[in-house]
Design a protein around this motif. Structure first.
Motif, short mmCIF file in Angstrom:
data_model
loop_
_atom_site.label_atom_id
_atom_site.label_comp_id
_atom_site.label_asym_id
_atom_site.label_seq_id
_atom_site.Cartn_x
_atom_site.Cartn_y
_atom_site.Cartn_z
N SER A 67 73.95 17.53 51.60
CA SER A 67 72.74 17.25 52.38
C SER A 67 72.81 17.85 53.77
CB SER A 67 72.52 15.74 52.48
OG SER A 67 71.34 15.45 53.20
N GLN A 119 71.05 21.37 44.06
CA GLN A 119 71.60 20.06 44.41
C GLN A 119 70.54 18.97 44.26
OE1 GLN A 119 74.63 19.76 44.69
NE2 GLN A 119 75.61 21.41 45.81
N ILE A 120 69.31 19.26 44.63
CA ILE A 120 68.23 18.28 44.50
C ILE A 120 67.99 17.93 43.04
CG2 ILE A 120 65.73 17.98 44.74
CD1 ILE A 120 65.96 19.53 47.41
N ALA A 136 69.96 18.10 40.60
CA ALA A 136 71.10 17.38 40.04
C ALA A 136 71.02 15.88 40.31
CB ALA A 136 72.40 17.93 40.62
N THR A 137 70.27 15.45 41.34
CA THR A 137 70.16 14.01 41.62
C THR A 137 69.22 13.30 40.66
OG1 THR A 137 68.28 14.23 43.16
CG2 THR A 137 70.51 14.50 44.08
N THR A 170 65.46 11.35 46.93
CA THR A 170 66.65 11.84 47.63
C THR A 170 66.21 12.33 49.00
OG1 THR A 170 68.65 13.19 47.41
CG2 THR A 170 66.57 14.25 46.83
N HIS A 197 67.00 14.83 52.30
CA HIS A 197 67.69 16.00 52.88
C HIS A 197 67.76 15.85 54.39
CE1 HIS A 197 68.65 20.03 54.18
NE2 HIS A 197 67.47 20.15 54.77
N ALA A 207 66.04 13.12 41.12
CA ALA A 207 65.02 12.46 41.95
C ALA A 207 63.62 12.91 41.56
CB ALA A 207 65.28 12.75 43.42
N ARG A 209 68.91 8.19 46.25
CA ARG A 209 70.15 8.81 45.79
C ARG A 209 70.61 9.84 46.80
NH1 ARG A 209 68.72 9.78 39.32
NH2 ARG A 209 68.53 7.54 38.80
N GLU A 210 71.90 9.79 47.12
CA GLU A 210 72.44 10.72 48.09
C GLU A 210 72.41 12.15 47.54
OE1 GLU A 210 73.49 10.80 51.30
OE2 GLU A 210 72.57 8.81 51.41
N LEU A 211 72.06 13.07 48.42
CA LEU A 211 71.97 14.48 48.06
C LEU A 211 73.28 15.19 48.37
CD1 LEU A 211 70.23 16.96 47.22
CD2 LEU A 211 69.54 17.14 49.63
N PRO A 212 73.95 15.76 47.37
CA PRO A 212 75.17 16.53 47.66
C PRO A 212 74.84 17.68 48.64
CG PRO A 212 74.97 16.16 45.30
CD PRO A 212 73.67 15.72 45.92
#
Length: 500
Positions: free
Chosen positions: A421, A449-450, A452-453, A386, A388, A455, A416-419
């Protein structure tokens, strides 16, 4: 959490923070009373630039109060183009992007709230009390508000010169007047040759298990706050990388001639990242020169208000880089890149044109390679990663898609996109050392948030962001691999994989 102020649909709060009886101005929490000045006091044509006139060396109370004037340093907003304050239309879209407002819900800790504070001080309607300074100092200068703003408010060009002026005018109570700022932030960090002996000591302490023992015994609590933050933030240190050469030739046909900016902390702690950058640039047809007399970009000083020292660094860098013989000055640290690109804006003197010319060829490494056209890497990297968006890359330099486009060309890398970010991680240069409570809140938010991905790897375009987020990942028990995107490209070119 403080309750936010009611919507400022008219652009002003109902009450002024200025004491109507003429006493010292105070700032209260948003839940209690708004700090912002009333509309009737917001503009007066009697003063140059629209501010209310005040006697030299003093700030008067606003609203036509009859209280006595209080001797204060000259106005810290006097050197700012007053029209920059008026660009703000008070719509409030910046509040949803501001990290400190997201955490505190206090209008004084939002971009438009801080603009009101600075403008009220500039107009002479509000004293620059410690409480006002606290709200201004709590700003990360992440410039997320600039990305969100529909009116193009250049917030960084308000908060940065205002802080510099507070420092230069000798405003009392500045944290930057502390021994930690003078001896460490200003006396050690900007000088790699001074940092390296300390890093050698830290490296051996890590290898001998002393750091782990101290942390396990919670002895770090005995250290002064900033020292404790530094010890806990220090990542596992690899062996020292070899000295950088003065020149690296292009691999194959030469496409560009560039220079690499190495900085201070980056050169002392992340020289392996510079080596990766050199290999990637050479692989993409670039002759790379590395000036040996270049220095710190000056961001550490400028962001803490030491504008004169920052300008000295800028002049040294102008002398070090032969701008006319370069296609670009390439930077692999977002904070340094943002600072270098603003060299033409910070100081208005006879050297401004030369600094602007220098700034015009500065390019972030992702930006540069994306514009150049990346030589496709072939090494497979079956990783889940992911990314940032470092604030000084995504917000200050408006570079968001270029790193993603480069990473998308690495075979088998799953990005994967980071919510959230775009929300600051709390590092903000040295902010995590001077404002540790807010920095921790934002880092823990980022770590959630990280995780949760799902990654395995976290990619960040700024060194201090990387160290800061990694610190709180370690504290939460998450074992993730952290790197700058250019390091992943380098591994792919070399056919290697990271040691997770």
């Amino acid at each position: 959490m403080n309750d936010p102020l009611p919507s400022l649909s008219t652009g002003v709060a109902a009450n002024s923070a200025v004491d109507s009886a003429g006493g010292a101005a105070t700032v209260q929490s948003a839940a209690a009373a708004p700090v912002l000045p009333a509309a009737s006091q917001a503009f007066s044509p009697s003063a140059p630039g629209g501010g209310t006139a005040a006697a030299p060396g003093t700030l008067s109370h606003g609203g036509g109060g009859q209280g006595p004037q209080r001797d204060l340093p000259a106005n810290p907003g006097a050197g700012i183009d007053y029209r920059r304050f008026l660009d703000c239309i008070h719509c409030g879209l910046c509040t949803a992007a501001c990290p400190t407002y997201l955490e505190l819900g206090n209008e004084n800790d939002s971009p438009r709230g801080r603009i009101y504070l600075m403008r009220a001080v500039t107009d002479g309607r509000l004293h620059l009390t410690p409480e006002v300074q606290r709200h201004l100092d709590l700003c990360l200068d992440c410039r997320a508000c600039e990305t969100a703003c529909p009116s193009g408010v250049q917030y960084g060009r308000l908060i940065e010169p205002f802080r510099v002026a507070m420092e230069e005018l000798g405003v009392a109570g500045r944290t930057s007047q502390s021994w930690f700022h003078r001896l460490v932030l200003h006396g050690v960090f900007p000088y790699p040759q001074r940092m390296r002996p300390l890093l050698r000591l830290a490296r051996w302490s890590q290898r001998l298990g002393l750091v782990r023992l101290i942390q396990a015994a919670r002895l770090t609590r005995l250290l002064p706050g900033p020292w404790r933050q530094m010890v806990e933030m220090l990542p596992p240190l690899p062996g020292p990388a070899a000295k950088l050469p003065t020149f690296v030739p292009a691999v194959g046909a030469r496409r560009r001639r560039v220079a690499l900016f190495t900085g201070c902390i980056a050169d002392a702690m992340f020289r392996h990242m510079h080596w990766a950058t050199l290999r990637v640039l050479a692989r993409n047809g670039c002759d790379v020169v590395i000036p040996q007399n270049q220095v710190c970009c000056g961001a550490i000083h400028l962001h803490s208000g030491a504008g004169t020292a920052a300008r000295t660094f800028a002049e040294q860098n102008l002398a070090a880089f032969e701008v006319k013989n370069l296609d670009a000055i390439v930077v692999n640290v977002a904070g340094c890149g943002a600072m270098l690109k603003d060299y033409g804006h910070h100081w208005h003197d006879e050297r401004q044109a030369a600094r602007a010319q220098f700034a015009s060829i500065v390019r972030d490494v992702h930006e540069f390679l994306d514009e150049l056209g990346l030589v496709p890497p072939e090494g497979k990297l079956p990783l889940v990663a992911t990314y940032h968006d470092a604030c000084h890359l995504g917000h200050a330099q408006r570079i968001r898609e270029a790193p993603r486009r480069l990473l998308a060309q690495i075979p088998e890398l799953q990005l994967r996109e980071l919510p959230e970010s775009e929300v600051c991680c709390g590092a903000a240069g040295t902010y995590n050392l001077t404002q540790p409570e807010m920095a921790q809140r934002l880092a823990e938010r980022k770590v959630r948030q990280i995780v949760a991905t799902g990654a395995q790897a976290v990619l960040v375009g700024n060194c201090t962001c990387l160290m800061h987020i990694e610190r709180f990942c370690r504290a939460a028990g998450h074992r993730l691999w952290f790197a700058q995107p250019i390091e992943l490209l380098d591994l792919s070119y070399q056919g290697q994989r990271p040691r997770l």
